[in-house]
Design a protein around this motif. Structure first.
Motif, PDB file in Angstrom:
ATOM      1  N   ALA A   1      63.913  -9.116 -62.696  1.00  0.00           N
ATOM      2  CA  ALA A   1      65.321  -8.704 -62.595  1.00  0.00           C
ATOM      3  C   ALA A   1      66.273  -9.651 -63.319  1.00  0.00           C
ATOM      4  CB  ALA A   1      65.705  -8.583 -61.127  1.00  0.00           C
ATOM      5  N   ALA A   2      66.032 -10.943 -63.198  1.00  0.00           N
ATOM      6  CA  ALA A   2      66.945 -11.914 -63.814  1.00  0.00           C
ATOM      7  C   ALA A   2      66.992 -11.730 -65.333  1.00  0.00           C
ATOM      8  CB  ALA A   2      66.512 -13.321 -63.464  1.00  0.00           C
ATOM      9  N   LEU A   3      65.847 -11.425 -65.925  1.00  0.00           N
ATOM     10  CA  LEU A   3      65.798 -11.269 -67.379  1.00  0.00           C
ATOM     11  C   LEU A   3      66.376  -9.934 -67.824  1.00  0.00           C
ATOM     12  CD1 LEU A   3      62.322 -12.682 -68.393  1.00  0.00           C
ATOM     13  CD2 LEU A   3      64.566 -13.712 -68.711  1.00  0.00           C
ATOM     14  N   ALA A   4      66.206  -8.933 -66.988  1.00  0.00           N
ATOM     15  CA  ALA A   4      66.655  -7.596 -67.355  1.00  0.00           C
ATOM     16  C   ALA A   4      68.150  -7.580 -67.651  1.00  0.00           C
ATOM     17  CB  ALA A   4      66.319  -6.609 -66.242  1.00  0.00           C
ATOM     18  N   ARG A   5      68.877  -8.524 -67.047  1.00  0.00           N
ATOM     19  CA  ARG A   5      70.330  -8.562 -67.276  1.00  0.00           C
ATOM     20  C   ARG A   5      70.708  -9.362 -68.519  1.00  0.00           C
ATOM     21  NH1 ARG A   5      70.059  -9.313 -61.683  1.00  0.00           N
ATOM     22  NH2 ARG A   5      70.292 -11.552 -61.912  1.00  0.00           N
TER      23      ARG A   5
ATOM     24  N   GLU B   1      70.906 -22.252 -70.872  1.00  0.00           N
ATOM     25  CA  GLU B   1      71.405 -20.887 -70.736  1.00  0.00           C
ATOM     26  C   GLU B   1      70.373 -19.826 -71.099  1.00  0.00           C
ATOM     27  OE1 GLU B   1      75.047 -19.777 -69.990  1.00  0.00           O
ATOM     28  OE2 GLU B   1      74.263 -21.474 -68.845  1.00  0.00           O
ATOM     29  N   SER B   2      69.249 -20.272 -71.674  1.00  0.00           N
ATOM     30  CA  SER B   2      68.304 -19.247 -72.123  1.00  0.00           C
ATOM     31  C   SER B   2      66.946 -19.371 -71.427  1.00  0.00           C
ATOM     32  CB  SER B   2      68.132 -19.317 -73.639  1.00  0.00           C
ATOM     33  OG  SER B   2      67.579 -20.553 -73.983  1.00  0.00           O
ATOM     34  N   THR B   3      66.252 -18.252 -71.389  1.00  0.00           N
ATOM     35  CA  THR B   3      64.927 -18.193 -70.780  1.00  0.00           C
ATOM     36  C   THR B   3      63.955 -17.649 -71.819  1.00  0.00           C
ATOM     37  OG1 THR B   3      65.847 -17.811 -68.607  1.00  0.00           O
ATOM     38  CG2 THR B   3      63.576 -17.150 -68.919  1.00  0.00           C
TER      39      THR B   3
ATOM     40  N   THR C   1      63.005 -14.981 -76.531  1.00  0.00           N
ATOM     41  CA  THR C   1      64.067 -15.727 -75.858  1.00  0.00           C
ATOM     42  C   THR C   1      65.175 -14.795 -75.396  1.00  0.00           C
ATOM     43  OG1 THR C   1      63.548 -17.573 -77.270  1.00  0.00           O
ATOM     44  CG2 THR C   1      65.615 -17.699 -76.084  1.00  0.00           C
ATOM     45  N   PHE C   2      65.590 -14.982 -74.159  1.00  0.00           N
ATOM     46  CA  PHE C   2      66.658 -14.176 -73.565  1.00  0.00           C
ATOM     47  C   PHE C   2      67.857 -15.076 -73.302  1.00  0.00           C
ATOM     48  CE2 PHE C   2      64.491 -10.215 -72.408  1.00  0.00           C
ATOM     49  CZ  PHE C   2      63.172 -10.581 -72.606  1.00  0.00           C
ATOM     50  N   SER C   3      69.038 -14.564 -73.606  1.00  0.00           N
ATOM     51  CA  SER C   3      70.247 -15.329 -73.314  1.00  0.00           C
ATOM     52  C   SER C   3      71.190 -14.474 -72.488  1.00  0.00           C
ATOM     53  CB  SER C   3      70.951 -15.726 -74.606  1.00  0.00           C
ATOM     54  OG  SER C   3      70.072 -16.510 -75.371  1.00  0.00           O
ATOM     55  N   ARG C   4      72.099 -15.163 -71.814  1.00  0.00           N
ATOM     56  CA  ARG C   4      73.079 -14.417 -71.016  1.00  0.00           C
ATOM     57  C   ARG C   4      73.923 -13.536 -71.916  1.00  0.00           C
ATOM     58  NH1 ARG C   4      72.881 -16.573 -66.062  1.00  0.00           N
ATOM     59  NH2 ARG C   4      72.342 -18.767 -66.032  1.00  0.00           N
TER      60      ARG C   4
ATOM     61  N   PHE D   1      51.005 -15.058 -69.160  1.00  0.00           N
ATOM     62  CA  PHE D   1      52.427 -14.717 -69.166  1.00  0.00           C
ATOM     63  C   PHE D   1      53.204 -15.776 -68.380  1.00  0.00           C
ATOM     64  CE2 PHE D   1      56.076 -12.662 -67.158  1.00  0.00           C
ATOM     65  CZ  PHE D   1      56.690 -12.072 -68.242  1.00  0.00           C
ATOM     66  N   ARG D   2      54.142 -16.423 -69.053  1.00  0.00           N
ATOM     67  CA  ARG D   2      54.938 -17.452 -68.374  1.00  0.00           C
ATOM     68  C   ARG D   2      56.395 -17.335 -68.789  1.00  0.00           C
ATOM     69  NH1 ARG D   2      52.497 -22.649 -70.521  1.00  0.00           N
ATOM     70  NH2 ARG D   2      51.789 -21.254 -72.148  1.00  0.00           N
ATOM     71  N   THR D   3      57.298 -17.799 -67.936  1.00  0.00           N
ATOM     72  CA  THR D   3      58.689 -17.859 -68.361  1.00  0.00           C
ATOM     73  C   THR D   3      59.157 -19.295 -68.200  1.00  0.00           C
ATOM     74  OG1 THR D   3      59.505 -17.343 -66.169  1.00  0.00           O
ATOM     75  CG2 THR D   3      59.254 -15.492 -67.656  1.00  0.00           C
ATOM     76  N   GLU D   4      60.076 -19.671 -69.064  1.00  0.00           N
ATOM     77  CA  GLU D   4      60.545 -21.051 -69.108  1.00  0.00           C
ATOM     78  C   GLU D   4      62.044 -21.032 -69.308  1.00  0.00           C
ATOM     79  OE1 GLU D   4      57.364 -23.644 -71.326  1.00  0.00           O
ATOM     80  OE2 GLU D   4      59.245 -23.527 -72.460  1.00  0.00           O
TER      81      GLU D   4
END
Ligand code: ATP
Ligand code: MG
Length: 405
Positions: free
Chosen positions: A372-376, A328-330, A392-395, A321-324
């Motif tokens: 937490a950062a991704l949950a938003r 603006e996106s993760t 992919t997660f975006s703001r 499991f990794r995040t990158e």
């Protein structure tokens, strides 16, 4: 401290290879413990010391200890508060004591307590290597999914329960005479939660890895592939495969030649299925390997197959499991190796519920609590590619996506 878990289909040689690996580690002078979480403890038999092992580690030879987890004892230690409460409730509503005791024994409890014992040994600081001889695949997967799944329930239920108990206590106790759980019950649950979180951190950490033992047969291989994907789904690193009970070529009879050929074909598929992982080979011995020396020889011979890899070193396998983050996106990247070989893409399902991501692969599901950062952020794309699930997660505020699906 290195933690090595061995799993695989029933009877493939998990106990033999675990015991052999532990004997190898001890021969290097490392303080080694091999413990089994399988209720059908057979490590004692393999080492030729019988079933007379206690629930505490017993010395087999210099630096080598073996332990059969006594799930019952650990159960009593950790669950006694909660069980006491449940018993008092059942007693109030008129359930007889013996039936009540049966009812307070939770299915799967043995596995939880095997994990707690593993934790106790790991934090004791007494070991350099802990080898875990797991139960057959399905049970191991259940076992390894437990810390997170139970944690999930406890995190959600505990605060609500505590509030409810406070509010209802005066009313209920008077009205029905039903006893309310005291603080010690909650404390026991909180302790259980924390210990399981530690188990999870230990087993998914960089110094722990899982090895899959198999025999070169189609059915066994199919299961092994699925377990590779599923173990990764739950966040565990698989760092190698041991192909055991390989018939040595030679002789002149057709029966043997037939098996050698059949196994050879499957071994080709094993290599292709577990691309990127070492596949160690262990030959079928003329007798059952019993005793420290025999077992160590089996392991040494197998690991020699891939001589460049130290089987006891910390593996270089990346975390599943990794995040990158890019701009603006993760992107959350979850390794699902071997997936294409056994499930269709549409069997991978993704759901989002607040700070949670539900990932379903075939019959298995993982509820992943997002940082937490991704949950938003909102999910702006998801795909299965290159043996990974990429989400992919975006703001929330952006309308344009750099990646979509
Ligand atoms: N390479 C080998 N050569 C000969 N016999 C072997 C070999 N590997 C394992 N065995 C024997 O096969 C039997 C099953 O092995 P083992 O107990 O290690 O399997 P297991 O996967 O732990 O089984 P279970 O699922 O029942 O726990 C044992 O009698 C063991 O001694
Ligand atoms: Mg076994």
């Amino acid at each position: 401290m290195r933690i090595l878990l061995f799993t695989g289909k029933g009877g493939v040689g998990k106990s033999t290879v675990s015991a052999g690996t532990a004997a190898m580690s001890a021969a290097r002078g490392l303080r080694t413990l091999v413990l089994s979480t399988d209720a059908a403890h057979s490590l004692g038999d393999a080492f030729g010391v019988g079933q007379a092992l206690g629930s505490e580690p017993v010395a087999v030879t210099e630096h080598l200890y073996v332990q059969h987890v006594d799930a019952q004892r650990r159960f009593e230690e950790s669950w006694v508060e909660v069980q006491g409460y449940l018993l008092s409730v059942l007693d109030t509503i008129g359930v007889d004591r013996i039936a009540a005791e049966e009812l307070t024994i939770i299915p799967g409890a043995e596995e939880v307590f095997a994990l707690l014992e593993l934790r106790r040994m790991a934090v004791s600081g007494e070991w350099d290597t802990i080898v875990v001889d797991c139960a057959p695949t399905a049970e191991t997967l259940r076992l390894l999914a437990l810390p997170e799944a139970l944690g999930w329930y406890l995190e959600r239920i505990l605060p609500v329960q505590r509030k409810m108990v406070k509010a209802l206590k005066p009313v209920l106790t008077k009205a029905a005479g039903v006893p309310m759980p005291g603080d010690s019950v909650f404390d026991a649950l909180v302790r259980l939660h924390d210990e399981l979180a530690e188990v999870r951190a230990l087993l998914s950490g960089p110094e722990a890895s899982v090895r899959i033992v198999l025999t070169p047969e189609r059915v066994v291989l199919a299961e092994a592939r699925r377990s590779w994907t599923t173990l990764s789904l739950y966040g565990y690193r698989v760092d190698g495969v041991v192909a055991n009970r390989i018939f040595p070529a030679g002789g002149s009879d057709d029966w043997r030649a037939g098996w050698v050929k059949a196994q050879d074909d499957v071994l080709g598929d094993v290599g292709a299925s577990f691309e990127g992982l070492p596949v160690w080979r262990s030959f079928y011995r003329p007798t059952e390997p019993v005793g420290v020396e025999d077992l160590r020889e089996v392991a040494e011979a197998a690991y020699a197959w891939s001589g460049s890899i130290d089987p006891l070193a910390v593996p270089e396998t990346a975390a599943p499991f990794r995040t990158e983050t890019t701009g603006e996106s993760t992107t959350v990247r979850l390794a699902l190796p071997g997936l294409a070989q056994w499930v269709e893409r549409d069997q991978v399902q993704l759901g989002r519920n607040g700070d949670e991501l539900a990932i379903t692969v075939g019959a298995y599901r993982r509820l992943l609590t997002l940082p937490a950062a991704l949950a938003r952020m909102r999910v702006s794309g998801a795909r299965v590619e290159g043996g990974e699930l990429r989400v992919t997660f975006s703001r929330q505020t952006t309308n344009t996506e750099s990646e979509g699906s």
